[in-house]
Write an enzyme that holds these catalytic residues in place. Structure first.
Site, PDB file in Angstrom:
ATOM      1  CE  LYS A 108      -3.629  -0.806  -0.573  1.00  0.00           C
ATOM      2  NZ  LYS A 108      -3.815  -1.799  -1.921  1.00  0.00           N
ATOM      3  CG  HIS A 114       4.328  -6.131  -1.406  1.00  0.00           C
ATOM      4  ND1 HIS A 114       4.782  -5.191  -1.258  1.00  0.00           N
ATOM      5  CD2 HIS A 114       3.664  -6.761  -1.711  1.00  0.00           C
ATOM      6  CE1 HIS A 114       3.453  -4.520  -2.161  1.00  0.00           C
ATOM      7  NE2 HIS A 114       3.072  -4.733  -1.444  1.00  0.00           N
ATOM      8  CB  SER A 130      -4.000   2.336   1.697  1.00  0.00           C
ATOM      9  OG  SER A 130      -4.142   1.700   1.263  1.00  0.00           O
TER      10      SER A 130
END
Ligand code: A3P
Length: 287
Positions: free
Chosen positions: A45, A100, A130
């Site tokens: 995010k 990630h 988010s």
């Protein structure tokens, strides 16, 4: 599909088992990078999809065709998702790769190949907001509970991909040893054109004015929200329930102010100071 209950622990993170199998995580950690690879590394995010779109347009020299016809996950596949193994291994073209994963998992392979890494950070208070909304409609993630419950898990580092602090500190502590370009979501938001110019210069990618204009127009929030190749509406509702939220949600800076109570802000700041003391990292927007 039921909400994801089964998780795997990998490098201190809890990851959904069906998305990130032991095989996919082994693949990612032993991945052979090439020196032509460009890797987008982020905590979730933080502007990952935005950067995928920017790089697509940079490398297509402003031609909108790939961005309008190929889903972003095929243009810049996820390293930790075994589904993309063949796509990643078989292509002979320059690879845009997304991850990630924490730095220590990938750093040896990245250093060996001198692959380029673009690390994007975002105000963690906006990240948690988010991420919370994402959990409400991403059915492969656990139910987030209340915002307070989710925030406490975020601060404990027990959400998917673990601690934001460890992620940022891990990647940025390798800034000197890796070919790493650091930029923030806030930089992109404040001046997309200037940010793209800096990025293009670093990548050694010529940026004629018409390409810059195409990127600025096509990578605006309103334009990306309408692009089905990047707004995740192609994903079936059993995986992302679009009646419960949108991937392209708000695209703003400072949305945390509408979510955090004064007590949550205080708790956050206390932990932030503890975690970041002794580092030279400075995020003016985080306080
Ligand atoms: P919000 O939920 O705050 O709206 P990621 O791609 O790393 O998962 O990040 C998703 C976040 O980036 C979402 O934040 C999304 O709206 C925002 N985003 C994506 N494209 C954007 C753009 N062109 N401009 C601003 N924000 C964007």
């Amino acid at each position: 599909m039921d909400r994801m209950e089964v998780t795997e622990t990998f490098a201190g993170m809890s990851l959904p088992g069906h998305l990130h199998t032991a095989e996919s995580l082994r693949f990612a950690s032993s991945f052979e990078f090439r020196d032509t690879d460009v890797v987008i590394a982020t905590y979730p995010k933080s502007g990952t999809t935005w950067m995928q779109e920017i790089l697509t347009l940079l490398y297509s020299q402003g031609n909108l065709l790939p961005a309008k016809t190929i889903p972003n996950w095929f243009r810049a596949p996820w390293l930790e998702h075994i589904y993309f193994k063949d796509t990643l291994q078989e292509t002979s073209e320059r690879r845009l790769i997304t991850t990630h994963l924490p730095c220590h998992v990938l750093a040896p392979g990245l250093k060996k190949a001198k692959a380029k890494v673009i690390y994007i950070a975002r105000n963690p208070k906006d990240v948690v907001v988010s991420f919370y909304h994402f959990h409400k409609f991403a059915k492969f993630l656990p139910d987030p509970g209340s915002f307070n419950d989710f925030l406490m898990r975020f601060l404990d580092g027990t959400v998917q991909y673990g601690s934001w602090f460890d992620h940022v500190k891990g990647w940025l502590s390798h800034q000197e040893e890796l070919e790493l370009f650091y930029i923030t979501y806030e930089d992109l938001h404040q001046d997309l054109g200037r940010s793209v110019q800096r990025l293009a210069a670093w990548l050694g990618c010529p940026l004629p004015p018409e390409v810059l204009r195409a990127i600025e127009q096509h990578c605006s929030f309103s334009s990306m929200r309408e692009n089905v190749m990047v707004n995740y509406t192609l994903i079936p509702s059993e995986i992302m329930d679009h009646s419960q939220g949108q991937f392209m949600r708000k695209g703003t800076v400072g949305d945390w102010r509408d979510h955090f109570t004064p007590m949550q802000t205080m708790l956050f700041h206390r932990l932030y100071q503890e975690e970041m003391q002794g580092t030279s990292l400075h995020f003016p927007w985080a306080m």
